[in-house]
Design a protein around this motif. Structure first.
Motif, PDB file in Angstrom:
ATOM      1  N   ALA A  34       0.829  -1.218   0.000  1.00  0.00           N
ATOM      2  CA  ALA A  34       0.000   0.000   0.000  1.00  0.00           C
ATOM      3  C   ALA A  34       0.855   1.256   0.000  1.00  0.00           C
ATOM      4  O   ALA A  34       0.589   2.205  -0.750  1.00  0.00           O
ATOM      5  CB  ALA A  34      -0.934  -0.008   1.202  1.00  0.00           C
ATOM      6  N   ALA A  35       1.905   1.279   0.822  1.00  0.00           N
ATOM      7  CA  ALA A  35       2.772   2.461   0.884  1.00  0.00           C
ATOM      8  C   ALA A  35       3.505   2.669  -0.437  1.00  0.00           C
ATOM      9  O   ALA A  35       3.629   3.801  -0.925  1.00  0.00           O
ATOM     10  CB  ALA A  35       3.772   2.320   2.034  1.00  0.00           C
ATOM     11  N   GLY A  36       3.995   1.584  -1.018  1.00  0.00           N
ATOM     12  CA  GLY A  36       4.681   1.683  -2.307  1.00  0.00           C
ATOM     13  C   GLY A  36       3.750   2.131  -3.408  1.00  0.00           C
ATOM     14  O   GLY A  36       4.105   2.966  -4.246  1.00  0.00           O
ATOM     15  N   TYR A  37       2.537   1.588  -3.415  1.00  0.00           N
ATOM     16  CA  TYR A  37       1.552   1.984  -4.423  1.00  0.00           C
ATOM     17  C   TYR A  37       1.218   3.469  -4.296  1.00  0.00           C
ATOM     18  O   TYR A  37       1.099   4.175  -5.306  1.00  0.00           O
ATOM     19  CB  TYR A  37       0.288   1.131  -4.298  1.00  0.00           C
ATOM     20  CG  TYR A  37      -0.766   1.490  -5.302  1.00  0.00           C
ATOM     21  CD1 TYR A  37      -0.649   1.088  -6.628  1.00  0.00           C
ATOM     22  CD2 TYR A  37      -1.872   2.249  -4.939  1.00  0.00           C
ATOM     23  CE1 TYR A  37      -1.609   1.421  -7.568  1.00  0.00           C
ATOM     24  CE2 TYR A  37      -2.839   2.588  -5.866  1.00  0.00           C
ATOM     25  CZ  TYR A  37      -2.703   2.176  -7.173  1.00  0.00           C
ATOM     26  OH  TYR A  37      -3.654   2.522  -8.102  1.00  0.00           O
ATOM     27  N   ALA A  38       1.088   3.949  -3.067  1.00  0.00           N
ATOM     28  CA  ALA A  38       0.801   5.376  -2.858  1.00  0.00           C
ATOM     29  C   ALA A  38       1.943   6.235  -3.395  1.00  0.00           C
ATOM     30  O   ALA A  38       1.700   7.267  -4.033  1.00  0.00           O
ATOM     31  CB  ALA A  38       0.573   5.658  -1.376  1.00  0.00           C
ATOM     32  N   LYS A  39       3.176   5.816  -3.154  1.00  0.00           N
ATOM     33  CA  LYS A  39       4.317   6.592  -3.647  1.00  0.00           C
ATOM     34  C   LYS A  39       4.399   6.580  -5.171  1.00  0.00           C
ATOM     35  O   LYS A  39       4.907   7.511  -5.780  1.00  0.00           O
ATOM     36  CB  LYS A  39       5.612   6.071  -3.036  1.00  0.00           C
ATOM     37  CG  LYS A  39       5.765   6.437  -1.576  1.00  0.00           C
ATOM     38  CD  LYS A  39       7.036   5.871  -0.999  1.00  0.00           C
ATOM     39  CE  LYS A  39       7.152   6.176   0.469  1.00  0.00           C
ATOM     40  NZ  LYS A  39       6.326   5.305   1.299  1.00  0.00           N
ATOM     41  N   LEU A  40       3.892   5.527  -5.781  1.00  0.00           N
ATOM     42  CA  LEU A  40       3.909   5.439  -7.245  1.00  0.00           C
ATOM     43  C   LEU A  40       2.732   6.169  -7.900  1.00  0.00           C
ATOM     44  O   LEU A  40       2.876   6.714  -8.988  1.00  0.00           O
ATOM     45  CB  LEU A  40       3.889   3.970  -7.687  1.00  0.00           C
ATOM     46  CG  LEU A  40       5.168   3.189  -7.473  1.00  0.00           C
ATOM     47  CD1 LEU A  40       4.949   1.723  -7.813  1.00  0.00           C
ATOM     48  CD2 LEU A  40       6.305   3.764  -8.290  1.00  0.00           C
TER      49      LEU A  40
END
Length: 140
Positions: free
Chosen positions: A35-41
């Motif tokens: 989730a955190a990685g997806y948000a950053k992307l």
């Protein structure tokens, strides 16, 4: 005071509980970092800067690259689901990478006086450290 050795059945039961606990922690870590990685992307940089101070201080590519790294490490922490023999070394490597990332981000959030985000990293460290410690010591 006397000490009793665990019977084989109790030893297997304790190992089962430990394994279940570690898999639960691994699942939570994977969900959080995907989730955190997806948000950053996917989020616009303006939104990320509103949520956290540090993206304003680095390039957009670094933030997006960190998102990719978080998703990759999260996927690798679940690698033993595919193959324990080949996945366990990937899991240990991913857990070590996540732990390093969490400690760096804890320092960054603490210096930036972002208490909530720093506390989140403390909780993540408390979840990742036992996974790394116990999975690195396992032999199968």
């Amino acid at each position: 005071m006397t000490s009793q050795a665990l019977t084989p059945a109790r030893s297997r039961l304790a190992a089962s509980y430990r394994n279940l606990t570690l898999w639960t922690l691994q699942g939570w870590l994977a969900m959080f970092f995907i989730a955190a990685g997806y948000a950053k992307l996917s989020e616009p940089m303006a939104n990320l800067i509103d949520l956290m101070k540090w993206p304003a201080l680095v390039s957009d590519n670094l933030v997006r690259g960190l998102g990719v790294a978080e998703i990759l490490l999260a996927a690798l922490i679940l690698a033993p689901l595919v193959s324990w023999k080949h996945g366990r070394p990937l899991l240990v490597t991913a857990a070590a990478g996540l732990l390093a990332l969490e400690m760096i981000m804890l320092a960054i959030h603490a210096v930036g006086l972002e208490g909530g985000l720093a506390l989140t990293n403390v909780v993540l460290i408390a979840m990742t450290a036992p996974v790394l410690w116990c999975r690195a010591r396992e032999t199968r």
